[in-house]
Scaffold this motif. Structure first.
Motif, short mmCIF file in Angstrom:
data_model
loop_
_atom_site.label_atom_id
_atom_site.label_comp_id
_atom_site.label_asym_id
_atom_site.label_seq_id
_atom_site.Cartn_x
_atom_site.Cartn_y
_atom_site.Cartn_z
N LEU A 116 -2.14 -1.16 0.69
CA LEU A 116 -3.57 -0.86 0.69
C LEU A 116 -4.00 -0.33 2.06
N GLY B 279 5.91 -7.22 -4.45
CA GLY B 279 4.54 -6.72 -4.52
C GLY B 279 3.52 -7.65 -3.89
N CYS C 74 1.51 -5.76 -0.96
CA CYS C 74 0.22 -5.31 -1.47
C CYS C 74 -0.74 -4.98 -0.32
N GLY D 54 -1.78 3.61 -12.63
CA GLY D 54 -0.98 3.14 -11.51
C GLY D 54 -0.07 4.23 -10.98
N VAL E 274 3.36 -3.60 -7.14
CA VAL E 274 1.97 -4.05 -7.20
C VAL E 274 1.39 -3.78 -8.59
N VAL F 167 5.05 0.80 -4.53
CA VAL F 167 3.78 0.63 -5.24
C VAL F 167 3.98 0.07 -6.64
N THR G 119 -0.01 5.97 -7.26
CA THR G 119 1.24 6.09 -6.52
C THR G 119 1.46 7.52 -6.06
N VAL H 66 -4.46 -1.24 -6.89
CA VAL H 66 -3.91 -1.96 -5.73
C VAL H 66 -5.00 -2.78 -5.05
N HIS I 281 -4.94 -6.83 -4.63
CA HIS I 281 -5.11 -7.39 -3.29
C HIS I 281 -6.26 -8.41 -3.29
#
Length: 333
Positions: free
Chosen positions: A290, A282, A286, A218, A193, A190, A222, A303, A307
């Motif tokens: 997700l 990433g 990604c 973030g 990303v 993670v 995670t 994320v 994406h």
């Protein structure tokens, strides 16, 4: 004397081969391209990826899979995460009996949503207690320059993680052990990303407040995903969690950070990919991260935003507006 094999001659595979050699381990490094293997073996330098590093004499380089794996006590896998399954299927007949399989990869497989160790267990038909993850704040260039660094060696069996830790304990590289394979892998995947998002923020001229916000939230995303999958929450406060997040998100040596910077300039994924010969994990992981989060009902807005930029045509500015306009809630939710 322990013998290790490193399958892969990219930046981190090359640096880790040097680490193991400096720890007193005999190492054979495999390169997919015969011409690159010959060049590294002859010059002791991997000009394509780490031209500043002269490999120790303990490192032998070959493009022959059988030769690389013959007699190996530890097998290290350092290929792009989305190629692991195909590579392992081709290598299966040469895999050394009983050797721990070590993952340096940081991704979630597209389609299956499996972690790298799960792919290793399935394709190589090895028990879970033979797979190992090495992760942490380990930018390849700094490790190659022998700057002090630490990492986590995670495996479910004490003897296996201790064996791998001993084989990579160089004067400048300190391995810590951990039993939490799931948390260590999720953290490593993670953070790539999140690094893309931080790179974009820096490219848009945002400062330390924005960076700290993305890092902190973030890390929360995670940890939510990891805990939902059975990870130990403490893992995300250690080297594999916050340590790797800080290094990858903040450093311009990070491929994911650099990719994010380029995205903020309006370049497409195809244009950025064509301009580099290295993998920003990433970008590919990604989507699978997700999908994995949605499968366990975990909310990961950063994320999701990354994406949307990579696969749905959003701009970085649109991602910022979407994140800042989300409904307010408790920090610990």
């Amino acid at each position: 004397m322990t013998k290790a094999t490193v399958m892969g001659s990219g930046s981190w595979g090359t640096a880790f081969a040097a680490v193991m050699a400096d720890a007193g381990t005999d190492v054979t490094m495999w390169s997919r391209r015969p011409e690159l293997a010959e060049a590294i073996e002859t010059t002791r330098v991997n000009d394509d990826y780490l031209p500043s590093l002269r490999l120790p004499d303990r490192v032998h380089v070959t493009s022959d899979v059988a030769e690389a794996m013959d007699g190996s006590d530890i097998l290290v896998l350092a290929v792009p995460s989305q190629t692991l399954r195909e590579n392992l299927e081709g290598w299966r007949e040469h895999l050394p009996d009983g050797a721990p399989l070590v993952s340096l990869m940081k991704g979630i497989e597209l389609g299956t949503l499996k972690r790298m160790t799960e792919v290793m267990e399935e394709v190589a038909e090895v028990p879970a207690d033979r797979v190992v993850v090495v992760s942490g704040p380990n930018l390849a260039k700094e490790v190659a320059d022998k700057q002090p660094a630490a990492a986590v060696v995670a495996a479910s069996r004490h003897g296996v993680r201790s064996k791998v830790a001993e084989a990579c304990a160089a004067p400048y590289f300190r391995p810590y052990t951990n039993a939490d394979v799931v948390g260590t892998e999720i953290a490593g995947a993670v953070k790539n990303v999140i690094a893309l998002s931080v790179g974009m923020a820096h490219g848009l001229g945002m400062g330390e407040n924005s960076t700290a916000t993305l890092l902190t939230r973030g890390l929360a995303e995670t940890a939510r995903l990891g805990v939902a999958l059975g990870a130990d929450p403490h893992t995300f406060l250690g080297l594999a969690g916050v340590g790797d997040m800080m290094a990858t998100c903040s450093s311009r040596l990070s491929r994911n950070h650099q990719f994010g910077l380029a995205l903020s300039e309006g370049k497409t994924v195809e244009e950025i990919t064509a301009a580099t010969n290295q993998t920003a994990e990433g970008v590919k992981s990604c989507r699978s991260i997700l999908e994995l989060a949605r499968s366990v009902h975990v909310d990961m807005p950063i994320v999701e935003g990354v994406h949307a930029i990579l696969h749905e045509g959003w701009t970085p500015d649109e991602m910022v507006r979407a994140l800042m306009s989300r409904s307010r809630k408790s920090e610990r939710v």
